[in-house]
Design an enzyme around this catalytic site. Structure first.
Site, mmCIF file in Angstrom:
data_model
loop_
_atom_site.group_PDB
_atom_site.id
_atom_site.type_symbol
_atom_site.label_atom_id
_atom_site.label_comp_id
_atom_site.label_asym_id
_atom_site.label_seq_id
_atom_site.Cartn_x
_atom_site.Cartn_y
_atom_site.Cartn_z
ATOM 1 N N ASP A 6 -51.267 -30.994 -1.817
ATOM 2 C CA ASP A 6 -50.845 -30.351 -3.063
ATOM 3 C C ASP A 6 -51.936 -30.517 -4.125
ATOM 4 O O ASP A 6 -52.533 -31.590 -4.257
ATOM 5 C CB ASP A 6 -49.522 -30.944 -3.561
ATOM 6 C CG ASP A 6 -48.835 -30.042 -4.574
ATOM 7 O OD1 ASP A 6 -47.795 -29.453 -4.242
ATOM 8 O OD2 ASP A 6 -49.360 -29.933 -5.712
ATOM 9 N N ILE A 7 -52.172 -29.453 -4.877
ATOM 10 C CA ILE A 7 -53.229 -29.465 -5.890
ATOM 11 C C ILE A 7 -52.876 -30.399 -7.059
ATOM 12 O O ILE A 7 -53.767 -30.838 -7.798
ATOM 13 C CB ILE A 7 -53.480 -28.016 -6.386
ATOM 14 C CG1 ILE A 7 -54.865 -27.869 -6.979
ATOM 15 C CG2 ILE A 7 -52.401 -27.562 -7.351
ATOM 16 C CD1 ILE A 7 -55.270 -26.419 -7.236
ATOM 17 N N ASN A 22 -37.575 -27.436 -2.873
ATOM 18 C CA ASN A 22 -37.023 -26.832 -4.074
ATOM 19 C C ASN A 22 -36.498 -25.453 -3.699
ATOM 20 O O ASN A 22 -37.197 -24.671 -3.032
ATOM 21 C CB ASN A 22 -38.105 -26.721 -5.151
ATOM 22 C CG ASN A 22 -38.561 -28.081 -5.639
ATOM 23 O OD1 ASN A 22 -37.768 -29.013 -5.727
ATOM 24 N ND2 ASN A 22 -39.844 -28.214 -5.947
ATOM 25 N N GLY A 62 -36.865 -25.685 -9.567
ATOM 26 C CA GLY A 62 -38.276 -26.062 -9.580
ATOM 27 C C GLY A 62 -39.146 -25.303 -8.607
ATOM 28 O O GLY A 62 -40.349 -25.575 -8.523
ATOM 29 N N GLN A 63 -38.569 -24.345 -7.872
ATOM 30 C CA GLN A 63 -39.400 -23.600 -6.922
ATOM 31 C C GLN A 63 -40.262 -22.583 -7.672
ATOM 32 O O GLN A 63 -39.761 -21.828 -8.507
ATOM 33 C CB GLN A 63 -38.519 -22.872 -5.886
ATOM 34 C CG GLN A 63 -39.335 -22.225 -4.773
ATOM 35 C CD GLN A 63 -38.472 -21.620 -3.666
ATOM 36 O OE1 GLN A 63 -37.244 -21.601 -3.757
ATOM 37 N NE2 GLN A 63 -39.125 -21.117 -2.633
ATOM 38 N N SER A 64 -41.552 -22.596 -7.364
ATOM 39 C CA SER A 64 -42.470 -21.649 -8.009
ATOM 40 C C SER A 64 -43.162 -20.743 -7.007
ATOM 41 O O SER A 64 -43.692 -19.699 -7.389
ATOM 42 C CB SER A 64 -43.512 -22.405 -8.840
ATOM 43 O OG SER A 64 -44.258 -23.281 -8.024
ATOM 44 N N HIS A 103 -41.589 -23.955 1.755
ATOM 45 C CA HIS A 103 -42.492 -25.079 1.999
ATOM 46 C C HIS A 103 -41.763 -26.378 1.714
ATOM 47 O O HIS A 103 -40.925 -26.451 0.821
ATOM 48 C CB HIS A 103 -43.741 -24.989 1.107
ATOM 49 C CG HIS A 103 -43.421 -24.831 -0.344
ATOM 50 N ND1 HIS A 103 -43.038 -23.623 -0.880
ATOM 51 C CD2 HIS A 103 -43.390 -25.726 -1.361
ATOM 52 C CE1 HIS A 103 -42.788 -23.797 -2.170
ATOM 53 N NE2 HIS A 103 -42.986 -25.058 -2.490
ATOM 54 N N HIS A 114 -42.224 -30.287 0.535
ATOM 55 C CA HIS A 114 -43.097 -31.300 -0.073
ATOM 56 C C HIS A 114 -42.917 -32.584 0.730
ATOM 57 O O HIS A 114 -41.790 -33.049 0.926
ATOM 58 C CB HIS A 114 -42.683 -31.589 -1.514
ATOM 59 C CG HIS A 114 -42.853 -30.439 -2.451
ATOM 60 N ND1 HIS A 114 -43.898 -30.344 -3.337
ATOM 61 C CD2 HIS A 114 -42.108 -29.325 -2.644
ATOM 62 C CE1 HIS A 114 -43.785 -29.233 -4.044
ATOM 63 N NE2 HIS A 114 -42.700 -28.592 -3.653
HETATM 64 P P1 5GP Z 1 -42.711 -25.447 -5.640
HETATM 65 O O1 5GP Z 1 -42.752 -25.623 -7.133
HETATM 66 O O2 5GP Z 1 -42.617 -23.971 -5.267
HETATM 67 O O3 5GP Z 1 -41.669 -26.275 -4.939
HETATM 68 O O4 5GP Z 1 -44.075 -26.014 -5.085
HETATM 69 C C1 5GP Z 1 -45.273 -25.321 -5.196
HETATM 70 C C2 5GP Z 1 -46.364 -26.366 -5.096
HETATM 71 O O5 5GP Z 1 -47.576 -25.677 -4.801
HETATM 72 C C3 5GP Z 1 -46.603 -27.155 -6.371
HETATM 73 O O6 5GP Z 1 -46.380 -28.539 -6.135
HETATM 74 C C4 5GP Z 1 -48.037 -26.842 -6.753
HETATM 75 O O7 5GP Z 1 -48.730 -27.967 -7.259
HETATM 76 C C5 5GP Z 1 -48.618 -26.349 -5.453
HETATM 77 N N1 5GP Z 1 -49.695 -25.393 -5.625
HETATM 78 C C6 5GP Z 1 -49.673 -24.288 -6.416
HETATM 79 N N2 5GP Z 1 -50.835 -23.631 -6.331
HETATM 80 C C7 5GP Z 1 -51.614 -24.327 -5.451
HETATM 81 C C8 5GP Z 1 -52.947 -24.143 -4.967
HETATM 82 O O8 5GP Z 1 -53.655 -23.198 -5.298
HETATM 83 N N3 5GP Z 1 -53.408 -25.064 -4.071
HETATM 84 C C9 5GP Z 1 -52.641 -26.126 -3.659
HETATM 85 N N4 5GP Z 1 -53.194 -26.968 -2.789
HETATM 86 N N5 5GP Z 1 -51.387 -26.332 -4.113
HETATM 87 C C10 5GP Z 1 -50.877 -25.448 -5.000
#
Ligand code: 5GP
Length: 115
Positions: A31-32, A87, A93-95, A100, A102
């Site tokens: 994760d970034i 999420n 919190g899903q973006s 996926h 975590h």
């Molecule tokens: P969500 O919020 O959908 O559950 O998780 C999305 C995750 O993707 C976040 O934790 C965010 O830090 C990660 N993420 C978003 N953009 C990138 C990216 O460009 N590279 C990586 N490695 N992770 C990303």
């Protein structure tokens, strides 16, 4: 859903990312914005499923592969134990709407992770 997702673009090498695991049907990236010493995302290669509810309905074996991958990551990059978070929906919190998991490992004692 807009395709390809950010995760697919990383898998394809279109944008940078550290790929930790790559199998026939799933892959994992770091994760970034890590919330623990190990914070990986395990992602099915298909973009067919938006969230884990759809995935569990549509392909439970693929969900089991994600969990096996999480365990492998915890063995290889942490102490073998891990926290798994999905999420589901923007308000949770899903973006990124390409399902996926975590995977968090070597979590500090008392650390409540809010993703
Ligand atoms: P969500 O919020 O959908 O559950 O998780 C999305 C995750 O993707 C976040 O934790 C965010 O830090 C990660 N993420 C978003 N953009 C990138 C990216 O460009 N590279 C990586 N490695 N992770 C990303």
């Amino acid at each position: 859903m807009t395709s390809p997702s950010i995760f697919t673009r990383i898998l394809n090498g279109d944008i940078p990312g550290e790929i930790l695991l790559d199998t026939d049907r799933v892959f994992a990236i770091r994760d970034i914005n890590p919330q623990a010493p190990l914070h990986a995302l395990v992602i099915p290669k298909t973009e067919q499923f938006r969230d884990v509810t759809e995935l569990a309905d549509g392909d439970p074996a693929l969900l089991a592969e994600i969990i096996a991958a999480a365990k492998q990551l915890a063995d290889e990059h942490a102490n073998g134990e891990y926290r798994l978070i999905f999420n589901n929906g923007a308000s949770a919190g899903q973006s990124v709407f390409h399902v996926h998991a975590h995977v968090l490992g070597n979590i500090e004692e008392g650390d409540l992770v809010g993703l």
